[in-house]
Scaffold this motif. Structure first.
Motif, PDB file in Angstrom:
ATOM      1  N   PHE A 138       0.829  -1.200   0.000  1.00  0.00           N
ATOM      2  CA  PHE A 138       0.000   0.000   0.000  1.00  0.00           C
ATOM      3  C   PHE A 138       0.870   1.261   0.000  1.00  0.00           C
ATOM      4  O   PHE A 138       0.641   2.196  -0.778  1.00  0.00           O
ATOM      5  N   LEU A 139       1.875   1.307   0.861  1.00  0.00           N
ATOM      6  CA  LEU A 139       2.714   2.501   0.963  1.00  0.00           C
ATOM      7  C   LEU A 139       3.484   2.768  -0.324  1.00  0.00           C
ATOM      8  O   LEU A 139       3.728   3.926  -0.685  1.00  0.00           O
ATOM      9  N   ILE A 140       3.875   1.705  -1.024  1.00  0.00           N
ATOM     10  CA  ILE A 140       4.568   1.901  -2.300  1.00  0.00           C
ATOM     11  C   ILE A 140       3.644   2.594  -3.292  1.00  0.00           C
ATOM     12  O   ILE A 140       3.999   3.605  -3.910  1.00  0.00           O
ATOM     13  N   SER A 141       2.432   2.078  -3.439  1.00  0.00           N
ATOM     14  CA  SER A 141       1.517   2.699  -4.402  1.00  0.00           C
ATOM     15  C   SER A 141       1.059   4.072  -3.923  1.00  0.00           C
ATOM     16  O   SER A 141       0.904   5.002  -4.732  1.00  0.00           O
ATOM     17  N   TYR A 142       0.859   4.231  -2.624  1.00  0.00           N
ATOM     18  CA  TYR A 142       0.415   5.517  -2.088  1.00  0.00           C
ATOM     19  C   TYR A 142       1.466   6.602  -2.339  1.00  0.00           C
ATOM     20  O   TYR A 142       1.123   7.724  -2.752  1.00  0.00           O
ATOM     21  N   SER A 143       2.744   6.278  -2.141  1.00  0.00           N
ATOM     22  CA  SER A 143       3.795   7.275  -2.377  1.00  0.00           C
ATOM     23  C   SER A 143       3.921   7.606  -3.856  1.00  0.00           C
ATOM     24  O   SER A 143       4.230   8.743  -4.221  1.00  0.00           O
ATOM     25  N   ILE A 144       3.662   6.621  -4.733  1.00  0.00           N
ATOM     26  CA  ILE A 144       3.648   6.903  -6.178  1.00  0.00           C
ATOM     27  C   ILE A 144       2.457   7.812  -6.504  1.00  0.00           C
ATOM     28  O   ILE A 144       2.577   8.781  -7.255  1.00  0.00           O
TER      29      ILE A 144
END
Length: 543
Positions: free
Chosen positions: A517-523
Motif C-alpha cells: 500500500f505505501l509503495i503505491s500511495y507514495s507513487i
C-alpha cells in the motif's frame, strides 16, 4: 516491437520519488486497522474446495470473479473494466499440437534427407495463430539468440531473413542483474527477437538437458484469441511460421558436418564472442494445431484520484486470481486450492482496496485494482491488460504486483524484483524504511522469478513495475530461512497441499499489505510520475 538497449546497473537513481510525501494520521490509522481475520477469510473462501482450484473457464473461477466483484461493491470501489463493468472480458484460445501430424526433416545441399523423430529429436511449440504451422528454411546458428545493443548480439554480421534460426537456452556471462538474465533467457523473448530479425522459423535447443517439457503427449499453449493478429502471452505467440525445441543430441548431429566444434562454439558465446554461422542444411517442419476457446475475465476496480490533474493518471495494483484447477491425486486430494498462490495475493489487494476506499487515503492519482486471469497459463491476462488497458495506456504510471507473498514467517526483509530499473526503488525504500524492513537482492536468481509473474507484462510494455518477494532475514538465531522456504515450496507450490491447513503468518500478511500500500500511495502522491533509470533497456522505445 520495442527496441531494447542494455543497462549497466552502475548507479540506480531513486530520483524525486516522494520526498514530500507524508503519511497522514487517517492513513496511518487505516493501515493499523488492517484486519488479519478479514485477510484469512478472503483466502479461506478463494481456496475452498468448491472453487476447484480457480482454473480459468470453469465455474470455480467464475465464483472467484463474483466474490471479488461483490467485495468491490461492498467497499464502494467503482467499476474499472469494460465500460460500466468490473470485468474485462477475454476470449482465451487453448492450442494443442496434433502429435500424429508433426513432421520435420533436414536436407543437405546434395538433396539428402534425414527425417527427425517427434519426441526424440524435436517437439513443436503450439502455434495459436495457425491451424497448420509449416515451412522450410536454411538453418542458421545464432548462439543464445540474444540482441543487446552496446553489449553483445548473436545477430551481428549474420542474415537470418527468411531462414530458420537455431539457438541455445541460456545467456552469455556478464549480464549484471537477475532480472535481465531472466528476460534474455526467456523463450518468448528469444523467439520474438528472432521474428524481429526476420527469421521464418526457430529451433530452441536445451544443450544441458532434454526438452523443457519432456512429456510429448501434450504440447499446448493458451493465449488470447488472436483476432487482432496478436496472441498475448509470455511464450510463443505465433509470429514465426513455426517454432520447435530440441536437445543436445540433435545439436551434436547438426555440428557433426558443420566444420565447427560444438564445445568451442558454446565456450565462445558464453564469453560473449559471436560465433554465428550458417549450417549446410535446411529444415522443413509441419504440424497441425487444434483450437478450443473459452471466456475468462480480468476483474478491475477503480479508486478515483483526488487531484484535478493527477487523477487522470493511474497506479495499478495487480494480482492473479486464477490457479491450476484439478490435478493428479496427492494424499487423496486432487484439488489444487492455491491458498498461497495466489489467494493470499488477492486477499492482500482486497485489503489494500479497503484502505483506499474506506480509510480516507484520498490518493492524488487514481488507483486500479486489477485481478488478472490466466497467469498460470503464461501471464495471459496481464499481458492482455498491459497491452490493452481499460484506461489510456500512456496514463498508467506504474504497477505494483502481488504474487504468492509466501506468508510463512515474520516479514523482516523484502526483495523488490524489477524496482532497480526505475526510480520506483525510491518508493520501495520509503515504504520499507517506514516499516523498518530491509531490502535485499534476489536470493534465488536461478528461479527466474522476474519473468514468471505479472509485473513482467507491464515492464515489457514500458510501464515501471515491481513485484515484492520475501527476503531471508530472520530473528531466530541459527535458523536458515532460505532452506526452510525451499523445503516449504517443494511441498506446497502447485501442489494439492496448498490449502488453508498449511502454514500462514498473518502478522506478516499485515506488514506485507502495509508495504505494498505505501509503495503505491507514495507513487500516487508524488508530483512526478515514475521514471526509468537513464538508458534502461525496458524504458527505451515505443510503449
Amino acid at each position: 516491437m520495442k527496441k531494447y538497449f542494455f543497462l549497466l546497473l552502475c548507479g540506480v537513481s531513486f530520483g524525486a520519488f516522494a520526498q514530500n510525501v507524508a503519511v497522514p494520521g487517517s492513513v496511518k490509522r487505516a493501515m493499523d486497522q488492517i484486519d488479519t481475520t478479514t485477510i484469512r477469510n478472503h483466502i479461506a473462501y478463494l481456496a475452498d474446495d468448491k472453487l476447484k482450484g480457480r482454473k480459468p473457464g470453469t465455474e470455480g473461477y467464475q465464483l472467484a470473479v463474483d466474490y471479488v466483484i461483490n467485495e468491490f461493491k461492498k467497499m464502494g470501489v467503482a467499476p474499472g473494466g469494460d465500460p460500466g463493468q468490473y470485468t474485462q472480458k477475454l476470449i482465451l484460445r487453448n492450442t494443442v499440437v496434433d502429435n500424429s501430424q508433426s513432421k520435420a526433416f533436414l536436407s543437405d545441399q546434395d538433396g539428402n534427407i534425414d527425417s527427425l523423430v517427434f519426441g526424440r529429436d524435436f517437439l513443436p511449440y503450439a502455434n495459436p495463430m495457425a491451424a497448420q504451422a509449416k515451412g522450410e528454411g536454411k538453418l542458421v546458428f545464432v548462439g543464445y539468440g540474444v540482441d543487446i545493443p552496446g553489449f553483445y548480439s548473436d545477430y551481428e554480421n549474420i542474415d537470418v531473413k527468411g531462414k530458420v534460426v537455431v539457438m541455445v537456452a541460456g545467456v552469455p556471462d556478464g549480464i549484471p542483474a537477475s532480472t535481465l538474465v531472466s528476460h534474455f533467457n526467456s523463450p518468448g523473448n528469444k523467439l520474438n527477437t528472432a521474428y524481429e530479425k526476420g527469421a521464418f522459423g526457430a529451433m530452441l535447443v536445451y544443450p544441458m538437458n532434454s526438452f523443457p517439457n519432456p512429456n510429448p503427449v501434450i504440447q499446448s499453449n493458451v493465449a488470447v484469441n488472436p483476432e487482432m493478429t496478436v496472441a498475448y502471452g509470455r511464450g510463443f505467440n505465433g509470429n514465426l511460421n513455426f517454432a520447435l525445441t530440441s536437445n543436445r543430441s540433435f545439436l551434436n548431429r547438426l555440428f557433426l558436418n558443420s566444420g565447427k566444434s560444438l564445445q568451442e562454439t558454446l565456450e565462445s558465446i558464453k564469453s560473449r564472442k559471436n560465433a554465428s554461422f550458417e549450417f549446410p542444411f535446411s529444415l522443413t517442419a509441419s504440424y497441425t494445431n487444434t483450437f478450443t476457446e473459452f471466456e475468462s475475465d480480468n476483474v478491475i476496480g477503480l479508486i478515483p484520484g483526488s487531484d484535478p490533474k493527477l487523477k487522470s493518471e493511474y497506479v495499478v495494483h495487480s494480482a492473479h486470481l486464477d490457479h491450476v484447477g484439478i490435478g493428479r491425486v496427492e494424499n487423496g486430494d486432487s484439488i489444487y486450492n492455491g491458498a498461497h498462490d495466489n489467494a493470499s495475493g488477492v486477499a492482500s489487494l482486497l485489503e489494500i482496496a479497503r484502505i483506499y476506499a474506506k480509510g480516507n487515503a484520498k490518493p492524488k492519482r487514481s488507483i486500479l485494482i486489477v485481478m488478472v486471469t490466466a497467469e498460470e497459463m503464461g501471464l495471459v491476462g496481464s499481458a492482455y491488460f498491459a497491452s490493452n488497458p481499460t484506461v489510456p495506456k500512456s496514463s498508467i504510471v506504474g504497477n505494483v504486483n502481488t504474487d504468492m507473498p509466501t506468508l510463512i514467517a515474520p516479514l523482516l526483509s523484502v526483495v523488490p524484483l524489477g524496482a532497480e530499473h526505475s526510480n520506483i526503488m525510491g518508493n520501495v525504500k520509503f515504504a520499507a524504511d517506514y516499516l523498518g524492513l530491509e531490502i535485499e537482492d534476489d536470493p534465488e536468481p536461478e528461479q527466474n522469478r522476474f519473468v514468471r509473474s505479472d509485473q513482467y507484462s507491464f515492464v515489457t510494455n514500458g510501464i515501471p513495475a515491481l513485484h515484492i518477494k520475501y527476503g531471508n532475514k530472520t530473528n531466530i538465531p541459527g535458523f536458515d530461512l532460505d532452506a526452510f522456504i525451499k523445503e516449504w515450496r517443494a511441498k506446497y507450490y502447485h501442489r494439492a497441499a496448498d490449502g488453508m491447513d498449511g502454514i500462514f503468518d498473518f502478522a506478516a500478511a499485515k506488514t506485507y499489505v502495509q508495504l505494498n500500500f505505501l509503495i503505491s500511495y507514495s507513487i500516487a502522491q508524488s508530483p512526478n510520475r515514475p521514471e526509468w533509470n537513464p538508458g534502461d533497456l525496458f524504458g527505451i522505445g515505443d510503449n
